[in-house]
Design a protein around this motif. Sequence first.
Motif, PDB file in Angstrom:
ATOM      1  N   THR A  62      44.656  31.482  33.303  1.00 18.32           N
ATOM      2  CA  THR A  62      45.887  31.451  34.248  1.00 18.32           C
ATOM      3  C   THR A  62      45.534  30.594  35.257  1.00 18.32           C
ATOM      4  O   THR A  62      44.378  30.239  35.546  1.00 18.32           O
ATOM      5  CB  THR A  62      46.310  32.842  34.541  1.00 18.32           C
ATOM      6  N   PHE A  63      46.718  30.197  36.046  1.00 19.91           N
ATOM      7  CA  PHE A  63      46.304  29.454  37.443  1.00 19.91           C
ATOM      8  C   PHE A  63      47.044  30.202  38.361  1.00 19.91           C
ATOM      9  O   PHE A  63      48.243  30.485  38.682  1.00 19.91           O
ATOM     10  CB  PHE A  63      47.048  28.190  37.390  1.00 19.91           C
ATOM     11  N   GLU A  64      46.100  30.694  39.580  1.00 20.43           N
ATOM     12  CA  GLU A  64      46.273  31.510  40.554  1.00 20.43           C
ATOM     13  C   GLU A  64      46.344  30.742  41.765  1.00 20.43           C
ATOM     14  O   GLU A  64      45.593  30.086  42.147  1.00 20.43           O
ATOM     15  CB  GLU A  64      45.535  32.712  40.646  1.00 20.43           C
ATOM     16  N   LYS A  65      47.498  30.676  42.561  1.00 21.82           N
ATOM     17  CA  LYS A  65      47.495  30.076  44.002  1.00 21.82           C
ATOM     18  C   LYS A  65      46.489  30.706  44.935  1.00 21.82           C
ATOM     19  O   LYS A  65      46.396  31.988  45.209  1.00 21.82           O
ATOM     20  CB  LYS A  65      48.792  30.298  44.522  1.00 21.82           C
ATOM     21  N   GLY A  73      45.729  25.840  47.071  1.00 23.74           N
ATOM     22  CA  GLY A  73      45.911  25.080  45.594  1.00 23.74           C
ATOM     23  C   GLY A  73      45.751  26.066  44.631  1.00 23.74           C
ATOM     24  O   GLY A  73      45.943  27.425  44.929  1.00 23.74           O
ATOM     25  N   ASN A  74      45.588  25.747  43.510  1.00 24.26           N
ATOM     26  CA  ASN A  74      45.725  26.765  42.185  1.00 24.26           C
ATOM     27  C   ASN A  74      44.255  26.790  41.590  1.00 24.26           C
ATOM     28  O   ASN A  74      43.698  25.657  41.373  1.00 24.26           O
ATOM     29  CB  ASN A  74      46.626  26.056  41.195  1.00 24.26           C
ATOM     30  N   ARG A  75      43.626  27.740  41.361  1.00 26.89           N
ATOM     31  CA  ARG A  75      42.475  27.931  40.650  1.00 26.89           C
ATOM     32  C   ARG A  75      42.299  28.612  39.296  1.00 26.89           C
ATOM     33  O   ARG A  75      43.360  29.145  39.034  1.00 26.89           O
ATOM     34  CB  ARG A  75      41.528  28.716  41.519  1.00 26.89           C
ATOM     35  N   ILE A  76      41.382  28.084  38.476  1.00 24.08           N
ATOM     36  CA  ILE A  76      41.570  28.705  37.059  1.00 24.08           C
ATOM     37  C   ILE A  76      40.886  30.006  37.263  1.00 24.08           C
ATOM     38  O   ILE A  76      39.797  30.276  37.652  1.00 24.08           O
ATOM     39  CB  ILE A  76      40.759  27.778  36.285  1.00 24.08           C
ATOM     40  N   GLU A  77      41.633  30.891  36.420  1.00 23.33           N
ATOM     41  CA  GLU A  77      41.198  32.310  36.496  1.00 23.33           C
ATOM     42  C   GLU A  77      41.017  32.861  34.992  1.00 23.33           C
ATOM     43  O   GLU A  77      42.162  32.217  34.151  1.00 23.33           O
ATOM     44  CB  GLU A  77      41.831  33.357  37.217  1.00 23.33           C
ATOM     45  N   MET A  78      40.209  33.609  34.615  1.00 17.61           N
ATOM     46  CA  MET A  78      40.150  34.198  33.077  1.00 17.61           C
ATOM     47  C   MET A  78      39.797  35.670  33.019  1.00 17.61           C
ATOM     48  O   MET A  78      39.190  36.111  34.037  1.00 17.61           O
ATOM     49  CB  MET A  78      39.257  33.393  32.380  1.00 17.61           C
ATOM     50  N   ALA A  79      40.176  36.279  32.157  1.00 19.59           N
ATOM     51  CA  ALA A  79      39.690  37.712  31.717  1.00 19.59           C
ATOM     52  C   ALA A  79      38.142  37.844  31.857  1.00 19.59           C
ATOM     53  O   ALA A  79      37.405  36.955  31.426  1.00 19.59           O
ATOM     54  CB  ALA A  79      40.190  38.371  30.706  1.00 19.59           C
ATOM     55  N   ASP A  80      37.824  38.783  32.678  1.00 22.31           N
ATOM     56  CA  ASP A  80      36.358  38.986  32.580  1.00 22.31           C
ATOM     57  C   ASP A  80      36.037  39.451  31.204  1.00 22.31           C
ATOM     58  O   ASP A  80      36.393  40.685  30.563  1.00 22.31           O
ATOM     59  CB  ASP A  80      35.971  40.083  33.791  1.00 22.31           C
ATOM     60  N   LEU A 461      37.561  36.453  36.239  1.00 23.02           N
ATOM     61  CA  LEU A 461      36.577  35.593  36.843  1.00 23.02           C
ATOM     62  C   LEU A 461      37.255  34.204  37.116  1.00 23.02           C
ATOM     63  O   LEU A 461      38.302  33.832  36.690  1.00 23.02           O
ATOM     64  CB  LEU A 461      35.610  35.181  35.498  1.00 23.02           C
ATOM     65  N   TRP A 462      36.929  33.763  38.107  1.00 21.38           N
ATOM     66  CA  TRP A 462      37.280  32.269  38.609  1.00 21.38           C
ATOM     67  C   TRP A 462      36.529  31.167  38.388  1.00 21.38           C
ATOM     68  O   TRP A 462      35.311  31.201  38.729  1.00 21.38           O
ATOM     69  CB  TRP A 462      38.108  32.402  39.840  1.00 21.38           C
ATOM     70  N   LEU A 463      37.087  30.041  38.112  1.00 24.57           N
ATOM     71  CA  LEU A 463      36.085  28.779  37.838  1.00 24.57           C
ATOM     72  C   LEU A 463      35.834  28.059  39.244  1.00 24.57           C
ATOM     73  O   LEU A 463      36.790  27.344  39.792  1.00 24.57           O
ATOM     74  CB  LEU A 463      36.569  27.888  36.915  1.00 24.57           C
ATOM     75  N   ASP A 464      34.754  28.059  39.714  1.00 22.90           N
ATOM     76  CA  ASP A 464      34.277  27.157  40.816  1.00 22.90           C
ATOM     77  C   ASP A 464      34.057  25.730  40.088  1.00 22.90           C
ATOM     78  O   ASP A 464      32.920  25.454  39.742  1.00 22.90           O
ATOM     79  CB  ASP A 464      33.166  27.833  41.546  1.00 22.90           C
ATOM     80  N   GLU A 465      34.974  24.908  40.672  1.00 22.97           N
ATOM     81  CA  GLU A 465      34.951  23.577  40.010  1.00 22.97           C
ATOM     82  C   GLU A 465      34.120  22.818  40.558  1.00 22.97           C
ATOM     83  O   GLU A 465      33.713  21.611  40.114  1.00 22.97           O
ATOM     84  CB  GLU A 465      36.257  22.898  39.961  1.00 22.97           C
ATOM     85  N   ASN A 468      30.948  24.337  38.752  1.00 19.28           N
ATOM     86  CA  ASN A 468      31.224  24.431  37.181  1.00 19.28           C
ATOM     87  C   ASN A 468      30.666  25.926  37.076  1.00 19.28           C
ATOM     88  O   ASN A 468      30.022  26.036  35.992  1.00 19.28           O
ATOM     89  CB  ASN A 468      30.830  23.338  36.166  1.00 19.28           C
ATOM     90  N   THR A 469      30.758  26.855  37.877  1.00 15.71           N
ATOM     91  CA  THR A 469      30.523  28.256  37.816  1.00 15.71           C
ATOM     92  C   THR A 469      31.375  29.341  37.790  1.00 15.71           C
ATOM     93  O   THR A 469      32.363  29.159  38.531  1.00 15.71           O
ATOM     94  CB  THR A 469      29.363  28.548  39.120  1.00 15.71           C
ATOM     95  N   LEU A 470      31.319  30.056  36.977  1.00 14.40           N
ATOM     96  CA  LEU A 470      32.315  31.189  36.980  1.00 14.40           C
ATOM     97  C   LEU A 470      31.904  32.196  37.833  1.00 14.40           C
ATOM     98  O   LEU A 470      30.674  33.035  38.004  1.00 14.40           O
ATOM     99  CB  LEU A 470      32.288  31.877  35.489  1.00 14.40           C
ATOM    100  N   ARG A 471      32.838  32.852  38.886  1.00 12.34           N
ATOM    101  CA  ARG A 471      32.384  33.853  40.105  1.00 12.34           C
ATOM    102  C   ARG A 471      33.393  35.079  39.639  1.00 12.34           C
ATOM    103  O   ARG A 471      34.509  34.860  39.286  1.00 12.34           O
ATOM    104  CB  ARG A 471      32.493  33.379  41.274  1.00 12.34           C
ATOM    105  N   PRO A 472      33.223  36.186  39.982  1.00 11.57           N
ATOM    106  CA  PRO A 472      34.040  37.383  39.996  1.00 11.57           C
ATOM    107  C   PRO A 472      35.117  37.298  40.863  1.00 11.57           C
ATOM    108  O   PRO A 472      34.656  36.687  42.172  1.00 11.57           O
ATOM    109  CB  PRO A 472      33.145  38.501  40.240  1.00 11.57           C
ATOM    110  N   CYS A 473      36.535  37.430  40.669  1.00 16.44           N
ATOM    111  CA  CYS A 473      37.574  37.394  41.641  1.00 16.44           C
ATOM    112  C   CYS A 473      37.387  38.866  42.657  1.00 16.44           C
ATOM    113  O   CYS A 473      36.906  39.649  42.154  1.00 16.44           O
ATOM    114  CB  CYS A 473      38.821  37.601  40.780  1.00 16.44           C
TER     115      CYS A 473
END
Length: 473
Positions: A62-65, A73-80, A461-465, A468-473
């Motif tokens: 999903t894309f969260e503001k 901006g919007n960041r990419i988030e995904m289910a842990d 998790l969100w993608l730190d572009e 390119n690292t996944l980090r917990p929300c």
Amino acid sequence: MPWLTRITSKRELMIILLSYTPMYPTHKDFWFLPLGGCGEIGMNLNLYAHAGSWLMVDCGVTFEKTTNNSATGNRIEMADPRFIVNRAESLVGLIATHAHEDHIGAIAHLWDQLRCPIYTTEFTRNVLLRKFSEKRVEAPIITVSEGQELELAPFRVHWLPITHSTPETNALLISTKVGSAFHTADWKLDSAPIVGDAIQPTQFQALADHGIDAMICDSTNATKNGRSWSESELFENLLRIVQQSPGRVVVSCFASNIARMQTLGNVAQVAGRYLGLLGRSMHNMVDCARAAGYLTENFNVVNIDDFGYLPPQEMLVIATGSQGEETAALSQLASDTHPKINLSAGDSVVFSAMAIPGNEQKVDGLIRSFEARNIKVTHADESPVPLHASGHPCAEELADLYSWVQPRLSIPVHGEDRHMQTNAAIARDCGVPHQLVGKNGDLFDLLQIRRRADAAVTGRLWLDEEDNTLRPC
């Protein structure tokens, strides 16, 4: 335990320990467990369990503001995925039902943790291969034909083609020795979808004879009465706008909506206009579609370098950015900063897509920018005639499918609570004996018809572009 490095509090430690708590499905069990997409729209990640094994269906983003200092901006988030990662040795496969980002966008980011085979149809495989190539990930993707049955022991999966707003969307009949589930994925009932085959009621009516224990069903448009528009109903309205425009016409839609692009190709052909594409994702999707056999007629795209030399009244351009994305082609056109084409007074912009809730302010900003330069704007949300066809079922379509399939249990997903509650009410009115409404992390026993709340760890998790690292929300 790789997750130990992420402990920041006692609560985090409790969550991690819970994720390692044994949860073993026996040969008598058949479970459904959503980690994403239940109680929300987007970020789908679903699990089925039987006889010591797990099967994943979809893995999206999903894309969260977000606001970072002065930047928004919007960041990419995904289910842990930690629950299933800690059981990865029991994961028999991952099925991608279709090519939308909220169903496949996380696969390339998470596959190194899952390490399982991926099963999908040709078009979706083409899209996934591009994503894997960008991340330099190699993963086994097995191409499945629509209508095919495959043994993923202890599960047997039958792919059932169903209409949606991207090609080769499939519902799934997931069978075990003790029961069966009908997973709809995203769908609508379209008798004239432009791309792909029309809906076939008989294949779903046949499921009633099979005996379906549970139907896990899309709820996105459950609160809307009636039926969704057919894709074929848009052609005349879009053609009329193009023919009546004295200048360039730019139509913005979702890049994955191959049927809409084919409709616009047909419009360009009849209107006698050159067809152009703006946006990297648009070009990528067209390449994926053509490789799978789509967009082969009435879709002759001119080179972007020729845009500036073509008469304005002879151009029809399809552009990305219908949701107001800051870096998309439509935003560049609105700010008059696109390197290849400039719009001017007398040109027209058409939004052939609904504004996703949360994006209204950005879309309004684009509209104001165009209108300030005397560029005519027509938005599907405000149009008296249909310029966009949703890919999700309204109430009457839900009632049809429940009546055809006749499941013993309805489990609404892919929606907020109000959508899912309405979906459950429709199922009840259609004679479905049982309904269970829950949320991510709840364990649904499909045979005993009960729900165990908060059975699994969930989160994002969100993608730190930047790195390119996944980090917990």
